[in-house]
Every structure is written in structure tokens, then in C-alpha cells.
Design a protein around this motif. Sequence first.
Motif, PDB file in Angstrom:
ATOM      1  N   SER A  53       1.061  -0.560  -0.275  1.00 14.46           N
ATOM      2  CA  SER A  53      -0.508  -0.072  -0.173  1.00 14.46           C
ATOM      3  C   SER A  53       0.767   1.298  -0.063  1.00 14.46           C
ATOM      4  O   SER A  53       2.371   1.100   0.350  1.00 14.46           O
ATOM      5  CB  SER A  53      -0.598  -0.027   1.474  1.00 14.46           C
ATOM      6  OG  SER A  53      -1.599   1.456   1.341  1.00 14.46           O
ATOM      7  N   ARG A  57      -1.744   4.518   7.655  1.00  8.06           N
ATOM      8  CA  ARG A  57      -2.221   4.575   7.681  1.00  8.06           C
ATOM      9  C   ARG A  57      -2.734   5.827   9.032  1.00  8.06           C
ATOM     10  O   ARG A  57      -2.262   6.828   8.307  1.00  8.06           O
ATOM     11  CB  ARG A  57      -2.300   2.978   9.258  1.00  8.06           C
ATOM     12  CG  ARG A  57      -1.777   2.118   8.432  1.00  8.06           C
ATOM     13  CD  ARG A  57      -2.215   1.339   9.011  1.00  8.06           C
ATOM     14  NE  ARG A  57      -1.935   0.427  10.377  1.00  8.06           N
ATOM     15  CZ  ARG A  57      -0.761   0.418  10.626  1.00  8.06           C
ATOM     16  NH1 ARG A  57      -0.078   0.138   9.973  1.00  8.06           N
ATOM     17  NH2 ARG A  57      -0.428  -0.044  12.318  1.00  8.06           N
ATOM     18  N   TYR A 195     -10.527  10.412  -1.430  1.00  9.76           N
ATOM     19  CA  TYR A 195     -11.242   9.170  -2.153  1.00  9.76           C
ATOM     20  C   TYR A 195     -11.267   8.947  -3.086  1.00  9.76           C
ATOM     21  O   TYR A 195     -12.835   9.700  -3.400  1.00  9.76           O
ATOM     22  CB  TYR A 195     -11.004   8.658  -0.550  1.00  9.76           C
ATOM     23  CG  TYR A 195     -10.325   8.251  -0.073  1.00  9.76           C
ATOM     24  CD1 TYR A 195      -9.465   6.755   0.787  1.00  9.76           C
ATOM     25  CD2 TYR A 195     -10.322   8.294   1.434  1.00  9.76           C
ATOM     26  CE1 TYR A 195      -8.489   6.224   1.222  1.00  9.76           C
ATOM     27  CE2 TYR A 195      -8.956   8.343   2.216  1.00  9.76           C
ATOM     28  CZ  TYR A 195      -8.701   7.347   2.168  1.00  9.76           C
ATOM     29  OH  TYR A 195      -7.377   7.010   3.448  1.00  9.76           O
ATOM     30  N   CYS A 232      -3.826  -7.624   6.291  1.00 12.07           N
ATOM     31  CA  CYS A 232      -4.617  -7.630   5.195  1.00 12.07           C
ATOM     32  C   CYS A 232      -4.485  -9.322   4.323  1.00 12.07           C
ATOM     33  O   CYS A 232      -3.928  -9.791   3.235  1.00 12.07           O
ATOM     34  CB  CYS A 232      -2.608  -8.006   4.878  1.00 12.07           C
ATOM     35  SG  CYS A 232      -1.510  -7.021   3.030  1.00 12.07           S
ATOM     36  N   ILE A 235      -9.369 -10.634  -0.440  1.00 14.79           N
ATOM     37  CA  ILE A 235     -10.434  -9.670  -0.547  1.00 14.79           C
ATOM     38  C   ILE A 235     -11.040 -11.205  -1.114  1.00 14.79           C
ATOM     39  O   ILE A 235     -12.025 -11.140  -0.160  1.00 14.79           O
ATOM     40  CB  ILE A 235     -10.696  -8.789  -1.448  1.00 14.79           C
ATOM     41  CG1 ILE A 235     -11.749  -8.464  -1.662  1.00 14.79           C
ATOM     42  CG2 ILE A 235     -10.189  -8.965  -3.143  1.00 14.79           C
ATOM     43  CD1 ILE A 235     -11.996  -7.478  -2.179  1.00 14.79           C
ATOM     44  N   GLY A 249     -16.855  -4.077   5.556  1.00 20.63           N
ATOM     45  CA  GLY A 249     -15.061  -3.991   5.892  1.00 20.63           C
ATOM     46  C   GLY A 249     -14.586  -2.945   4.764  1.00 20.63           C
ATOM     47  O   GLY A 249     -15.163  -1.575   5.209  1.00 20.63           O
ATOM     48  N   PRO A 250     -13.567  -3.224   3.751  1.00 20.69           N
ATOM     49  CA  PRO A 250     -13.528  -2.286   3.031  1.00 20.69           C
ATOM     50  C   PRO A 250     -14.120  -2.252   2.395  1.00 20.69           C
ATOM     51  O   PRO A 250     -13.586  -1.328   1.527  1.00 20.69           O
ATOM     52  CB  PRO A 250     -11.805  -3.049   2.209  1.00 20.69           C
ATOM     53  CG  PRO A 250     -12.380  -4.532   2.658  1.00 20.69           C
ATOM     54  CD  PRO A 250     -12.991  -4.938   4.000  1.00 20.69           C
ATOM     55  N   GLN A 271     -13.314   1.759  -2.591  1.00 17.00           N
ATOM     56  CA  GLN A 271     -12.693   2.952  -2.984  1.00 17.00           C
ATOM     57  C   GLN A 271     -11.586   2.838  -3.062  1.00 17.00           C
ATOM     58  O   GLN A 271     -10.709   1.607  -3.013  1.00 17.00           O
ATOM     59  CB  GLN A 271     -12.133   3.471  -0.522  1.00 17.00           C
ATOM     60  CG  GLN A 271     -13.567   3.652  -0.231  1.00 17.00           C
ATOM     61  CD  GLN A 271     -13.070   5.108   0.510  1.00 17.00           C
ATOM     62  OE1 GLN A 271     -12.446   4.645   1.326  1.00 17.00           O
ATOM     63  NE2 GLN A 271     -14.287   6.204   0.462  1.00 17.00           N
ATOM     64  N   VAL A 285      -8.560   0.583  -2.622  1.00 15.22           N
ATOM     65  CA  VAL A 285      -7.975   0.506  -1.069  1.00 15.22           C
ATOM     66  C   VAL A 285      -9.034  -1.326  -0.563  1.00 15.22           C
ATOM     67  O   VAL A 285     -10.100  -1.407  -0.562  1.00 15.22           O
ATOM     68  CB  VAL A 285      -8.998   1.021  -0.162  1.00 15.22           C
ATOM     69  CG1 VAL A 285      -8.359   1.212   0.985  1.00 15.22           C
ATOM     70  CG2 VAL A 285      -8.802   2.213  -0.539  1.00 15.22           C
ATOM     71  N   GLY A 286      -7.852  -1.946   0.265  1.00 13.75           N
ATOM     72  CA  GLY A 286      -7.952  -3.264   0.731  1.00 13.75           C
ATOM     73  C   GLY A 286      -8.699  -3.808  -0.068  1.00 13.75           C
ATOM     74  O   GLY A 286      -8.371  -5.243   0.501  1.00 13.75           O
TER      75      GLY A 286
END
Length: 454
Positions: A53, A57, A195, A232, A235, A249-250, A271, A285-286
Motif C-alpha cells: 500500500s 494509516r 478517495y 492484509c 479480498i 469491511g473495505p 474506494q 483500498v483493501g
Amino acid sequence: MTETLHIVGGGMAGSEAAWQAAQIGVPVVIHEMRPATGTFAHQTGDLAEMVCSNSFRSDDDEQNAVGLLHWEMRQAGGLIMQMADRHRLPAGGALAVDREAFARDVTATLRALPNVTVEAGEITDLPREGRWIFATGPLTSAALGQAIARETGTDRLAFFDAIAPIVYADSIDMSKAWMQSRYDKGETEEERTAYLNCPMDRDQYEAFIDALLAAEKTEFHEGETAGYFDGCLPIEVMAERGRETLRHGPMKPVGLTNPHQPDVKPWAVVQLRRDNALGTLYNIVGFQTKMKYGAQAAVFKTIPGLENTSFARLGGIHRNTFLNSPTLLDDQMRLRARPNLRFAGQITGVEGYVESAAMGLLAGRLAAAEILGRPLQTPPQDTAMGALIHHITGGAEAKTFQPMNVNFGLFRPVDGLKGGRRGRRDRYKAYTDRAKAAWSEWLQGAKMDIPAPV
């Protein structure tokens, strides 16, 4: 003549360790195998290259443990935080950076120091002589990993890490997507629109989950088992845990309003966060993934707004190596069996860029102090760095040891505070106030000059 400190690995931890030791006056040699010997995830030979990433954070140093870690590193003159601040990108309350410019600047800054040398080449064994810091990170080479295993008498522990894809901004359909940070968080308009959001209705979300579950995945070699770090997770692994997992979650839709359909609440939102200063690249993201490349492109193009997107980098999965530090390392981060060797960064069992750099900061200072004949005590447990080093060098249960992000669960309780959700803000503020006082006192007592900003 002052003894030289050798540092193996030029990632976050190795770079920060080199900076700290060099500023204190110790000559440093950084041994970095890239670019001569590459890895699955790295793209360049730059030091401190970010491969997963581009985010450090939360930057909230009063209500978030990682934000507190940012504060402690800044107070200690940390190079990684200086460069992150210099190359900061809008990301709401998070600290995200232009990863390429960040790595180039870290590299140039270290190479410009008169007492730092960067030597290309792979270290494949544990030296018997000299003082060394091993900060080889999650992608420790096979040869060095085997040498560590031979020395420690245990098989190396491993889990699997995944990286998220990056897309070209000009290939995103902005008639469907929009720019907004959750709850419009941020002090400037740029931060409040940091974002890029792609909305899904319920049918689109369910179809996306079906596609994720059915997609062809990377297979592991015989005898390998996939133990993932929860921070991490791929997905598709999250989707396997329940069809609503991603939506909570994400892909949670909270704090966002779609200007294209302001009266319609999205069922889920994907996002994307800016990945470079130009704003030409965005990472999803995620969305770490172990899907094969063809499957990734097909599945991610079902996301509204990404139907015709182009990928600058697809996601992937790699093996992550770390020590059972509670049994192997002393409280100075030295290998008990070979005290001339220190370990730092993710290989010690911390997780995340910031945590890795923080352990590099400590290792660099501890090693430099030892070389100069001024042994240094580790920071008190009430600091963020102290809580982390205490966890990995004895606070954690060795039998179940797994990589850990910094969090307030590692801190000693503050007496007299009420529990529950209503008391959480007061409790977190008490943790950070106590930590800042303890960290400032430790820095003062360390009797070493704080490195000047670059």
C-alpha cells in the motif's frame, strides 16, 4: 576508529536504522540485494520501496496507536516520517505518500551521507564477526532464510501476504464514481475529496461476491499452508468468511453520499486512494488478492466505474518470513545465541510500514549506542515503541506468536478510567498522553542528539 555497523536490507527498517546510527556518528554499510537480485513484489532498486500500500494509516496521535507511533518517530528525527511528510498525498485522516518520490528521496538522502555506504549484493549467511542488523523484511531470500533457520534451530515461520492492484486514473468512469473521504474528513477540500468511490447496489454486490468466490486463485506449493495476517487478508478470503464481510469491511458504504444519485444509499462502495502526487495512479483500498491475473481483470472490471479501467499493476501474493522473536531475541533485539546480530522490521514479527520503520529506529539507536560504548535501555513499555518491542521480545505467547500491528491492546491499562465504548476516547487520550511523556523522557535520557530534519 569507530566500528562499522552492517545493515542487511534497505527497506523501511533498514533505511531508518541506517539513518539513526549514521546521525549519531557510526559508519554504516547497507547491504541491499536489489536490483541485482529481485523479488516478486519490488519494482526498483530504491531503498524503502513500498510494495503493498502507499499508506502509513492514521495520523491521529491522540486516538490511534499508529498515529502515536508517527509522533514518536517524528520526535526522534525519523527519516521515514520526514520523507512521508514531505511526499504526503491527500488521504483524509490517513498519511498516504507518493511511493516513487518517497523511495527516491530516502535513497538519495542516505546515499548523500558521508558515513553511509550502500553495497549491492545478497548476504546469504549470518556473519560471525562484526555488528549486524538484519532487516530483510517479509521477502527474506531463500538462502538467508535457510541460514537463519539453521542458526535458530527452528523452521522459519511464514504466512502469506497479498498486494492490491493499481489502476490508471484516466481509465476510471467518473460518471459513475466520485471523490469523497468518509464523513468528509479533512481540513482542506483536497483532503475531503481524497478517495475515489465506486458504488454498488445490492445486485451488483452479490454478483461481485459470486465472481470473487468463483475466480481462479493462486495455488500453493505442496506442503504449504496459507496462514494470513488479518490486517492484509486477500479480498476473496474475506468473502469466503461470509457474504457480508466485505460490506462491513473495505467496502462499507458509511459516511459517503453519491452525488450522481444523492437520494440512493449505496449497498457497498469500493474506494480507491491516490498512489502518486500527479494523481495519475490509484490503488484499490483493501483489495489485496491471490486471484490469477486474468481473473483479477475480469472480476474488478465488474465494479461500476472500473468497467474499462487499465491496470498499472495487478495484485499478487507472496510468502512472508518472520522469527519467533519471543524465544529468539533479547530485549535489545539481539539474537540470544549470537548477540552480535540484531533483527529489525517485519522479520521480528511486527506488521506494517510504520511498525517496521519504528523497530529499525530502535535497532539503529541500540546498535550505535553499543558500538560507542554507551549502552542504551529500550523505551518504557508505556510508549508505542516500548509496547511493540516488549510484545515481540517476551510479552507475546511464543506458541501462538503471529505478526502484530501496534494497538492499544499492547499498552498497560491506565488506572481510574471507565471501560466501554463511551470511555474509549478518554482511555485512548490517556494512553497517548502517558506515552508522549514517557517517550520524551526516554529521548532526553538517551543522551544522543536527535537527527536534524533533512
